[in-house]
Design a protein around this motif. Structure first.
Motif, PDB file in Angstrom:
ATOM      1  N   ASP A  60       0.811  -1.213   0.000  1.00 39.25           N
ATOM      2  CA  ASP A  60       0.000   0.000   0.000  1.00 39.25           C
ATOM      3  C   ASP A  60       0.849   1.270   0.000  1.00 39.25           C
ATOM      4  O   ASP A  60       0.483   2.265  -0.634  1.00 39.25           O
ATOM      5  CB  ASP A  60      -0.924   0.006   1.225  1.00 39.25           C
ATOM      6  CG  ASP A  60      -2.049  -1.013   1.106  1.00 39.25           C
ATOM      7  OD1 ASP A  60      -2.167  -1.631   0.028  1.00 39.25           O
ATOM      8  OD2 ASP A  60      -2.799  -1.196   2.082  1.00 39.25           O
ATOM      9  N   ASP A  61       1.967   1.268   0.724  1.00 41.93           N
ATOM     10  CA  ASP A  61       2.820   2.456   0.757  1.00 41.93           C
ATOM     11  C   ASP A  61       3.298   2.833  -0.641  1.00 41.93           C
ATOM     12  O   ASP A  61       3.331   4.013  -1.009  1.00 41.93           O
ATOM     13  CB  ASP A  61       4.036   2.221   1.664  1.00 41.93           C
ATOM     14  CG  ASP A  61       3.702   2.396   3.133  1.00 41.93           C
ATOM     15  OD1 ASP A  61       2.530   2.719   3.416  1.00 41.93           O
ATOM     16  OD2 ASP A  61       4.598   2.217   3.973  1.00 41.93           O
ATOM     17  N   TYR A  64       0.439   4.339  -2.646  1.00 41.30           N
ATOM     18  CA  TYR A  64       0.187   5.709  -2.193  1.00 41.30           C
ATOM     19  C   TYR A  64       1.213   6.670  -2.799  1.00 41.30           C
ATOM     20  O   TYR A  64       0.871   7.756  -3.270  1.00 41.30           O
ATOM     21  CB  TYR A  64       0.243   5.760  -0.668  1.00 41.30           C
ATOM     22  CG  TYR A  64      -0.197   7.088  -0.094  1.00 41.30           C
ATOM     23  CD1 TYR A  64      -1.541   7.319   0.207  1.00 41.30           C
ATOM     24  CD2 TYR A  64       0.717   8.107   0.130  1.00 41.30           C
ATOM     25  CE1 TYR A  64      -1.948   8.532   0.726  1.00 41.30           C
ATOM     26  CE2 TYR A  64       0.313   9.322   0.657  1.00 41.30           C
ATOM     27  CZ  TYR A  64      -1.017   9.526   0.951  1.00 41.30           C
ATOM     28  OH  TYR A  64      -1.408  10.736   1.453  1.00 41.30           O
ATOM     29  N   ARG A  68      -0.760   9.477  -5.047  1.00 40.85           N
ATOM     30  CA  ARG A  68      -1.208  10.431  -4.025  1.00 40.85           C
ATOM     31  C   ARG A  68      -1.932  11.641  -4.603  1.00 40.85           C
ATOM     32  O   ARG A  68      -2.975  12.052  -4.112  1.00 40.85           O
ATOM     33  CB  ARG A  68      -0.019  10.891  -3.185  1.00 40.85           C
ATOM     34  CG  ARG A  68      -0.390  11.907  -2.115  1.00 40.85           C
ATOM     35  CD  ARG A  68       0.812  12.309  -1.284  1.00 40.85           C
ATOM     36  NE  ARG A  68       0.399  13.252  -0.271  1.00 40.85           N
ATOM     37  CZ  ARG A  68       0.344  14.565  -0.464  1.00 40.85           C
ATOM     38  NH1 ARG A  68       0.674  15.066  -1.632  1.00 40.85           N
ATOM     39  NH2 ARG A  68      -0.060  15.361   0.503  1.00 40.85           N
ATOM     40  N   TYR A 362      -6.786   4.711  -5.091  1.00 36.89           N
ATOM     41  CA  TYR A 362      -6.713   5.681  -3.999  1.00 36.89           C
ATOM     42  C   TYR A 362      -7.721   5.403  -2.893  1.00 36.89           C
ATOM     43  O   TYR A 362      -7.507   5.751  -1.736  1.00 36.89           O
ATOM     44  CB  TYR A 362      -6.924   7.093  -4.547  1.00 36.89           C
ATOM     45  CG  TYR A 362      -6.454   8.183  -3.620  1.00 36.89           C
ATOM     46  CD1 TYR A 362      -5.097   8.479  -3.506  1.00 36.89           C
ATOM     47  CD2 TYR A 362      -7.348   8.897  -2.835  1.00 36.89           C
ATOM     48  CE1 TYR A 362      -4.657   9.463  -2.644  1.00 36.89           C
ATOM     49  CE2 TYR A 362      -6.919   9.889  -1.985  1.00 36.89           C
ATOM     50  CZ  TYR A 362      -5.576  10.172  -1.890  1.00 36.89           C
ATOM     51  OH  TYR A 362      -5.135  11.143  -1.044  1.00 36.89           O
ATOM     52  N   LEU A 365      -6.947   4.118   0.935  1.00 34.93           N
ATOM     53  CA  LEU A 365      -5.577   4.372   1.385  1.00 34.93           C
ATOM     54  C   LEU A 365      -5.560   5.531   2.371  1.00 34.93           C
ATOM     55  O   LEU A 365      -6.459   6.377   2.367  1.00 34.93           O
ATOM     56  CB  LEU A 365      -4.676   4.703   0.192  1.00 34.93           C
ATOM     57  CG  LEU A 365      -4.327   3.526  -0.722  1.00 34.93           C
ATOM     58  CD1 LEU A 365      -3.551   4.030  -1.928  1.00 34.93           C
ATOM     59  CD2 LEU A 365      -3.524   2.479   0.006  1.00 34.93           C
ATOM     60  N   LYS A 369       0.395  10.840   4.515  1.00 39.43           N
ATOM     61  CA  LYS A 369       1.618  10.121   4.854  1.00 39.43           C
ATOM     62  C   LYS A 369       2.754  11.137   4.854  1.00 39.43           C
ATOM     63  O   LYS A 369       3.077  11.699   3.817  1.00 39.43           O
ATOM     64  CB  LYS A 369       1.908   9.013   3.837  1.00 39.43           C
ATOM     65  CG  LYS A 369       1.026   7.779   3.975  1.00 39.43           C
ATOM     66  CD  LYS A 369       1.436   6.943   5.155  1.00 39.43           C
ATOM     67  CE  LYS A 369       0.636   5.652   5.222  1.00 39.43           C
ATOM     68  NZ  LYS A 369       1.186   4.625   4.361  1.00 39.43           N
TER      69      LYS A 369
END
Length: 437
Positions: A60-61, A64, A68, A362, A365, A369
């Motif tokens: 997931d990171d 993102y 984003r 998206y 999420l 961050k």
């Protein structure tokens, strides 16, 4: 914009992406190449591309990071720049794909990579086999892509009449700072024993090279550092003390393979490229690697474990059997009668035009961050520095953190425009000559 290509390491990826860009532009699509966190990242995150192609996608990171600020983008493709892993990589999660990243498309070099990701729960339809584009560079079509030996000799002050040996280093961990290693240990688990092998291997290997060059004056030895490897004081001392020892981080691996007589490797997956080039290859292993860290290619291979073996392997003639079971290489890299870059472009074109390929990455999420915001702002700063030719680092030498951040940005943007343009120009000539179907 139709396609936005993100890259991580210039020497590893730019030529491949430039080739894809030229082929897709020949078909009428618009494409941009950008660094994944420094040059171009911030600006291109606002450009609303239809398809984003990324160097890796594990969780997931990562999703993102690449989505984003692109609210309408719903097509994400994992280029998978690395597809060969050890048992430890799998155990530590480096070779796995989790979370919403599994809904993306992951380009596979062959059946082994496809099976590994199917085991992660990814739909087989999202795992197209395209082959590895780097292998196309060793076909006659791309002969004009590379500089010849005369040109390389002039460029790097090498004597072309001598034998050229190239060591393809994978010893990056030997030069990592302790705080960077601690960060990796916290993220993926402790592999400090493997780091120790990196450090000790490098010391022994440099001693072997030093001794060999003192005994043989008809050799040019090129040490090609890993893209993540620092050129530290130890390497510079050897280069200073030995006139025939050269540390050259520039040029692609394919370029050095083309002009060299013998290629020495330690742990790199680039051994497959050496195989497809038809060149002589040695595996240098002064210290054995535990099986949990060993790459499958190398299991059961022939290793040079002593200096005498190392010296003997570099005596003429060089025509010796390839040091690993080549069936493991051919099983990993899918080859067909169609160039791999054409196969890859076909898949990307299909994804672009297939409405079923859309996914709302998206949704669900995290909304914020900090590290991604910092990455975004750092990239915008890099764009400002690139456009106005600014070098801010010289004003922050007494501020360690800011100096490191700014020098990192400056290093990533230095000459990148020219490098990408030059790569695209060379690829464009080849694509336009051979791509008409």
């Amino acid at each position: 914009m139709d396609f936005l290509f993100f890259y991580e390491l210039k020497n590893r990826e730019i030529e491949t992406l430039a080739l894809l860009k030229c082929e897709l532009e020949r078909r009428g699509y618009s494409c941009t190449i950008s660094h994944f966190s420094a040059w171009g990242y911030g600006r291109n995150m606002l450009s609303n591309p239809k398809v984003i192609v990324v160097p890796w996608l594990r969780g997931d990171d990562n999703v993102y990071t690449f989505t984003r600020n692109i609210w309408r983008t719903k097509k994400l493709v994992d280029f998978q720049c690395e597809q060969i892993y050890s048992e430890a990589d799998i155990r530590l999660g480096n070779a796995l794909c989790t979370g919403i990243a599994r809904r993306a498309y992951h380009l596979c070099w062959g059946n082994m990579s496809q099976k590994r990701l199917m085991d992660c729960g990814i739909d087989n339809n999202h795992l197209p086999i395209t082959g590895c584009i780097k292998m196309d560079f060793f076909t006659p079509t791309f002969a004009s892509l590379f500089q010849n030996r005369v040109q390389m000799a002039e460029k790097y002050s090498l004597q072309q009449v001598k034998s050229w040996f190239v060591f393809v280093s994978s010893l990056a961990y030997a030069t990592y700072r302790s705080n960077d290693l601690e960060y990796l240990y916290q993220k993926t688990g402790d592999f400090s024993d493997f780091v120790a092998i990196h450090k000790e291997t490098r010391l022994i290997l440099l001693e072997w090279i030093d001794r060999y060059l003192k005994e043989n004056n008809d050799v040019e030895f090129i040490y090609r550092p890993h893209p993540s490897e620092a050129i530290d004081d130890l390497l510079l001392k050897y280069e200073s003390d030995i006139s025939s020892f050269h540390i050259i981080p520039t040029e692609s691996l394919q370029q050095w393979i083309q002009v060299s007589d013998v290629i020495d490797v330690w742990y790199t997956t680039g051994i497959a490229e050496v195989y497809y080039s038809g060149k002589v290859c040695n595996i240098v292993r002064p210290i054995s690697i535990p099986q949990q860290y060993e790459i499958d290619f190398y299991k059961g291979g022939h290793f040079l474990t002593t200096y005498s073996e190392f010296a003997q392997a570099h005596e003429k003639p060089y025509n010796r059997p390839f040091p690993v079971d080549t069936s493991k290489i051919t099983d990993t890299y899918s080859q067909s009668g169609i160039p791999n870059y054409i196969r890859t472009a076909d898949v990307l074109e299909h994804i672009l035009n297939d409405k079923k390929a859309q996914v709302n990455y998206y949704a669900g999420l995290p909304k914020q961050k900090y590290h991604t915001v910092r990455q975004y702002l750092k990239s915008l700063l890099g764009d400002i520095m690139r456009v106005f030719h600014l070098q801010f680092s010289k004003y922050f030498k007494d501020t360690t953190y800011m100096y490191e951040v700014l020098t990192y940005i400056e290093d990533k943007i230095d000459g990148i425009d020219d490098y990408i343009l030059a790569s695209c120009k060379k690829m464009d000539q080849i694509v336009n000559q051979t791509g008409k179907r």
